[in-house]
Motif scaffolding. Structure first.
Motif, mmCIF file in Angstrom:
data_model
loop_
_atom_site.group_PDB
_atom_site.id
_atom_site.type_symbol
_atom_site.label_atom_id
_atom_site.label_comp_id
_atom_site.label_asym_id
_atom_site.label_seq_id
_atom_site.Cartn_x
_atom_site.Cartn_y
_atom_site.Cartn_z
ATOM 1 N N GLN A 99 0.610 -1.373 0.005
ATOM 2 C CA GLN A 99 -0.064 0.232 -0.130
ATOM 3 C C GLN A 99 0.838 1.112 -0.142
ATOM 4 O O GLN A 99 0.487 2.257 -0.694
ATOM 5 C CB GLN A 99 -0.889 -0.020 1.376
ATOM 6 C CG GLN A 99 -1.970 -1.027 1.143
ATOM 7 C CD GLN A 99 -2.872 -1.040 2.600
ATOM 8 O OE1 GLN A 99 -2.644 -0.399 3.405
ATOM 9 N NE2 GLN A 99 -4.040 -1.758 2.574
ATOM 10 N N SER A 100 2.003 1.211 0.811
ATOM 11 C CA SER A 100 2.773 2.456 0.777
ATOM 12 C C SER A 100 3.559 2.897 -0.141
ATOM 13 O O SER A 100 4.304 3.846 -0.540
ATOM 14 C CB SER A 100 3.707 2.289 2.156
ATOM 15 O OG SER A 100 4.593 1.175 1.924
ATOM 16 N N SER A 102 2.435 1.645 -3.590
ATOM 17 C CA SER A 102 1.376 1.821 -5.049
ATOM 18 C C SER A 102 1.067 2.956 -5.323
ATOM 19 O O SER A 102 0.989 3.352 -6.655
ATOM 20 C CB SER A 102 0.090 1.025 -4.531
ATOM 21 O OG SER A 102 -0.517 1.627 -3.621
ATOM 22 N N ASN A 103 1.019 4.012 -4.487
ATOM 23 C CA ASN A 103 0.801 5.298 -4.845
ATOM 24 C C ASN A 103 1.999 5.839 -6.052
ATOM 25 O O ASN A 103 1.563 6.836 -6.653
ATOM 26 C CB ASN A 103 0.586 6.384 -3.757
ATOM 27 C CG ASN A 103 0.244 7.672 -4.043
ATOM 28 O OD1 ASN A 103 -0.810 7.872 -4.742
ATOM 29 N ND2 ASN A 103 0.927 8.727 -3.464
ATOM 30 N N GLU A 126 -2.489 -4.685 -4.626
ATOM 31 C CA GLU A 126 -2.291 -3.782 -3.625
ATOM 32 C C GLU A 126 -2.576 -4.592 -2.235
ATOM 33 O O GLU A 126 -3.813 -4.778 -2.002
ATOM 34 C CB GLU A 126 -2.898 -2.604 -3.554
ATOM 35 C CG GLU A 126 -2.422 -1.664 -2.546
ATOM 36 C CD GLU A 126 -3.269 -0.402 -2.527
ATOM 37 O OE1 GLU A 126 -2.663 0.671 -2.670
ATOM 38 O OE2 GLU A 126 -4.152 -0.428 -2.208
ATOM 39 N N GLU A 127 -1.601 -4.723 -1.455
ATOM 40 C CA GLU A 127 -1.654 -5.573 -0.205
ATOM 41 C C GLU A 127 -0.553 -5.234 0.886
ATOM 42 O O GLU A 127 0.458 -4.473 0.822
ATOM 43 C CB GLU A 127 -1.531 -7.102 -0.218
ATOM 44 C CG GLU A 127 -2.648 -7.740 -1.086
ATOM 45 C CD GLU A 127 -3.643 -8.238 -0.209
ATOM 46 O OE1 GLU A 127 -3.719 -7.717 1.054
ATOM 47 O OE2 GLU A 127 -4.654 -8.820 -0.385
ATOM 48 N N HIS A 199 3.142 -5.238 8.611
ATOM 49 C CA HIS A 199 3.436 -4.338 7.311
ATOM 50 C C HIS A 199 4.874 -4.194 7.533
ATOM 51 O O HIS A 199 5.684 -3.861 8.836
ATOM 52 C CB HIS A 199 2.703 -2.851 7.828
ATOM 53 C CG HIS A 199 2.782 -2.034 6.632
ATOM 54 N ND1 HIS A 199 4.075 -1.363 6.228
ATOM 55 C CD2 HIS A 199 1.846 -1.593 5.798
ATOM 56 C CE1 HIS A 199 3.734 -0.653 5.076
ATOM 57 N NE2 HIS A 199 2.467 -0.818 4.911
ATOM 58 N N SER A 224 -4.356 0.553 6.827
ATOM 59 C CA SER A 224 -5.003 1.184 5.664
ATOM 60 C C SER A 224 -4.407 2.685 5.692
ATOM 61 O O SER A 224 -4.254 3.683 6.471
ATOM 62 C CB SER A 224 -6.617 1.589 5.778
ATOM 63 O OG SER A 224 -6.734 2.526 4.780
ATOM 64 N N VAL A 225 -3.682 2.966 4.486
ATOM 65 C CA VAL A 225 -2.999 4.137 4.172
ATOM 66 C C VAL A 225 -4.098 5.262 4.166
ATOM 67 O O VAL A 225 -3.778 6.249 4.911
ATOM 68 C CB VAL A 225 -2.290 4.143 3.061
ATOM 69 C CG1 VAL A 225 -1.620 5.558 2.518
ATOM 70 C CG2 VAL A 225 -1.081 3.223 2.873
#
Length: 312
Positions: A99-100, A102-103, A126-127, A199, A224-225
């Motif tokens: 997640q951190s 993917s952006n 995305e995991e 994480h 969750s971001v």
């Protein structure tokens, strides 16, 4: 056990209905039911709960569904490896991204694949890093972007970037330092909003804090971001994270980031693949493309706080 039984079972779970799965597979429903019954008999376990509303997996069914997906994926990869040519890779490649990350990485990868390899279908998952590790081990994904925590020995890998982490708060927050940076000692005393231990970034932060002879006074776990950002904006605490997933809010003046004094915190981002499951030509092409794209993002400043390790 036959491959068609695996396909039938996965289709039923994915559609949530025997009738819908039968239509999608172009198989008569009684024949589908019979195949699933034979599969359950062979396994000695009930895989599905049947009701008027449809079907849901039992606990055994959920476990079997993961394995069935992995087996079918590897069979499809084997077919693609035989069929595709080296000069024009084609087929489906599944890439897992935390997640951190993917952006910053997901959209450039999708764009690059469409431009360079139009015959490759890229599936991005995305995991959390812990989930990606399990999916890579089982073969449900072909490649995964992970963080080097000293436990990646089960995989082959190539370093992508070294990513700095910073102290991040809401703009004008009561937790923000007075100057342009903050000492790790002061940061550790602030209520911290951090991803859970599964994480990849969390163990890294706690390890460096312990090494400095400190401890985090209060931690709020959020995996969750998006929710973590909301908590920062509500000013219930601060975080220590790379700036990339927060860049939009920082650029718009909603969040602010401060370097840490006394103990720089960074993480190594690594592209990993299985040592036991061969990559197809398409998989190898995507592996090289991820490394190229990550290097370009660092060079252009579009991956803020990151230094390319490609070729390291």
């Amino acid at each position: 056990m036959e491959l068609r039984q695996l396909r039938y079972f996965v289709a039923i779970v994915d559609h949530g209905s025997l009738s819908r799965a039968a239509r999608a597979l172009h198989v008569a429903q009684p024949a589908l039911t019979q195949q699933i019954r034979q599969l359950e008999e062979e396994l000695g376990a009930q895989l599905l709960h049947r009701s008027a509303q449809g079907v849901v997996s039992t606990d055994a069914g959920k476990t079997f569904h993961e394995h069935a997906q992995a087996i079918l994926k590897q069979v499809e990869d084997a077919r693609s490896a035989v069929a595709q040519s080296a000069d024009k890779p084609a087929g489906t490649v599944a890439l897992g991204i935390p997640q951190s990350v993917s952006n910053v990485l997901a959209l450039p990868m999708l764009t690059a694949v469409r431009t360079s390899y139009p015959d490759i279908s890229l599936q991005i998952t995305e995991e959390l890093t812990g989930n990606l590790t399990e999916q890579l081990k089982s073969g449900r994904i072909n490649l995964a972007v992970l963080f080097d925590d000293g436990q990646l020995g089960a995989f082959a890998g190539a370093p992508l970037v070294e990513e700095d982490m910073m102290f991040i708060t809401r703009a004008g927050s009561r937790f923000a330092p007075k100057g342009r940076s903050i000492a790790l000692r002061k940061a550790a005393a602030v209520p911290m909003i951090l991803p859970g231990l599964q994480h990849g970034v969390r163990p890294r932060i706690e390890s460096i804090v312990r090494r400095a002879g400190l401890s985090l006074s209060q931690v709020i776990d959020i995996n969750s971001v998006a929710i973590l950002k909301s908590a920062l904006l509500a000013d219930i605490g601060a975080t220590i994270l790379p700036v990339a997933p927060m860049m939009s809010e920082i650029e718009h003046g909603e969040l602010q980031a401060f370097p840490l004094n006394g103990a720089a915190i960074s993480r190594t981002v690594v592209l990993c693949w299985s040592r036991n499951i061969p990559l197809t030509n398409a998989g190898n092409a995507l592996k090289n493309l991820v490394m190229t794209v990550s290097g370009e993002l660092c060079a252009s400043g579009r991956w803020p706080g990151a230094r390319s390790l490609h070729g390291a």
